[in-house]
Design an enzyme around this catalytic site. Structure first.
Site, PDB file in Angstrom:
ATOM      1  CG  ASN A  99      -2.078  -1.021   1.013  1.00 25.98           C
ATOM      2  OD1 ASN A  99      -2.343  -1.480  -0.094  1.00 25.98           O
ATOM      3  ND2 ASN A  99      -2.724  -1.399   2.099  1.00 25.98           N
ATOM      4  CB  CYS A 155     -11.205  -6.180  -2.611  1.00 26.46           C
ATOM      5  SG  CYS A 155      -9.461  -6.612  -2.512  1.00 26.46           S
ATOM      6  NE  ARG A 181     -10.799   2.655  -3.465  1.00 27.83           N
ATOM      7  CZ  ARG A 181     -11.969   3.253  -3.575  1.00 27.83           C
ATOM      8  NH1 ARG A 181     -12.785   2.916  -4.551  1.00 27.83           N
ATOM      9  NH2 ARG A 181     -12.338   4.178  -2.708  1.00 27.83           N
TER      10      ARG A 181
END
Length: 424
Positions: A24, A118, A94
């Site tokens: 991330n 997701c 995302r």
């Protein structure tokens, strides 16, 4: 035919597994390459699908990509064209939402489809769009694309207030503000580790950024002359937590190497209070020891500095092996509990109180079953359940797992897990 994970449960878990770079943290740092015409170098990259897609997305707009080492990449975005962004890639993960802030900073406009990722419930990008609007951008939705433009030649210093504590919305605000010549104040910003990584990288690029604890505020003094930079990603705290919880769930005795200890302190405190024993070695490694009594009453996910929602799925599996009821509370996403239905197929006793709360009654003897995965973290939780279960477990839709866990099959074999990919 599709890839399916086949797990034969019941093996003794020993040995070791090593944590990779933070997934991330990678997205915003990689996309920050668009802020400068000078090259940047990013090291300690996890070799995962989402990182590969990020690099493909950068390449689609004209950035030059060169691998310098196994985990080190050089990106030179000297000449780019944001209109050529590959929306097929955007729809796959995302993190692609961060191209908005980066392209706005570079070109003053961006047009792209809704980011994918997701299946964990409604994940609108309203907070991102609101941030851009507050910063003087025009936001439109036309022909299934978001079109955002900025024509503020004389930028007035802005105070931006986020609607929610969102990591990616905070990062988008920082990316865009980095190109603006005056101060932008971002209130109710998220301070989680991906934001900290982006701030550290941009400071190397010459951007003045300051964290102000009051109101969770970040102050950004941007520049039109952002420099290239070198940045090494931190170790992934979510991999750290995932591996710790897997070993704990099967009462294993194993080592997790190169952990992110700083970002795992709350997790370890909670696990210790529940009864888990472990040994931290040189502040870099952790040995998880078999437990005799483990009691979990409640696990609640919260924005940073609270317990990460991305670890709640693995806690759900651990709770199936501990005595008594455990309340799981996810206040953020109403679709994160889909994996619990799959655990019930294996013999777990789990009741959904509402879309955000579930009660797990344990301990349960899990049996192997054919499972369908819905999301990245839920997928790892299902792997953990398969390792616990008696017999064979298969997991479909494994691409979601590959998005975030590098070479997970071979790495888990280092712990003694009987796992392989088959075609069905």
């Amino acid at each position: 035919m599709e890839d399916v994970l086949l797990i034969k449960g019941g093996n003794k878990i020993t040995g070791s597994i090593e944590v990779r770079g933070a997934k991330n943290s990678a997205f915003a740092v990689l996309f920050a390459s668009l802020l400068t015409k000078e090259p940047i170098i990013v090291d300690n990259l996890p070799l995962i699908e989402d990182v590969f897609r990020s690099l493909e997305l950068l390449k689609s707009v004209g950035a030059d990509i060169e691998w310098l080492d196994e985990r080190k990449v050089r990106i030179h975005a000297k000449n780019i064209d944001g209109s050529k962004i590959d929306d097929n890639i955007v729809c796959k993960f995302r993190g692609s939402v961060l191209m908005m802030g980066a392209l706005l900073a570079r070109e003053g406009k961006v047009s792209m489809k809704t980011p994918g990722g997701c299946i964990i419930g409604v994940r609108p990008i309203d907070t991102h769009l609101d941030v851009f609007s507050q910063m003087g951008c025009r936001v439109e939705f036309y022909k299934r694309k978001y079109r955002i433009s900025f024509k503020g030649k004389k930028y007035v210093p802005k105070e931006v207030i986020l609607n929610e504590l969102s990591v990616t919305a905070t990062e988008n605000a920082i990316l865009f503000a980095s190109s603006l010549p005056k101060k932008t104040i971002i209130k109710f910003a998220d301070f989680d580790y991906p934001v900290q990584s982006l701030v550290s990288a941009l400071r190397k690029a010459g951007v003045k950024i300051k964290f102000v604890p009051k109101h969770h505020t970040i102050e950004v003094e941007g520049s039109k002359k952002i420099k290239g930079f070198n940045f090494t990603l931190p170790q992934d705290p979510l991999e750290t937590g995932s591996f710790i919880l897997l070993i704990a769930s099967v009462k294993g005795d194993a080592l997790v190497k190169n952990i992110n200890l700083e970002m795992s302190e709350l997790l370890l405190k909670k696990l210790k209070s529940f009864g888990l024993e472990f040994v931290i070695i040189d502040n870099k490694h952790i040995r998880i020891l078999p437990w005799k009594t483990l009691k979990i009453d409640k696990v609640q996910a919260l924005p940073y500095p609270g317990l990460s929602v991305d670890l709640l799925s693995s806690f759900g599996v651990l709770a199936t092996q501990t005595p008594g009821p455990t309340l799981l509370h996810d206040p953020l996403y109403e679709g994160r509990f889909k994996y619990l239905e799959e655990l019930n197929k294996m013999g777990a006793e789990i009741y959904l109180a509402d879309p955000h709360r579930a009660i797990v009654n344990g301990p349960s003897k899990l049996e192997g079953a054919d499972l369908l995965n819905y999301d990245l973290r839920g997928g790892f939780a299902l792997i953990t359940a398969g390792v616990i279960a008696k017999g064979k477990t298969t997991i479909k839709n494994v691409y979601q797992i590959y998005r975030g866990y590098e070479n997970i099959e071979e790495r888990l074999k280092g712990l003694g897990v009987d796992i392989k990919t088959i075609k069905v």
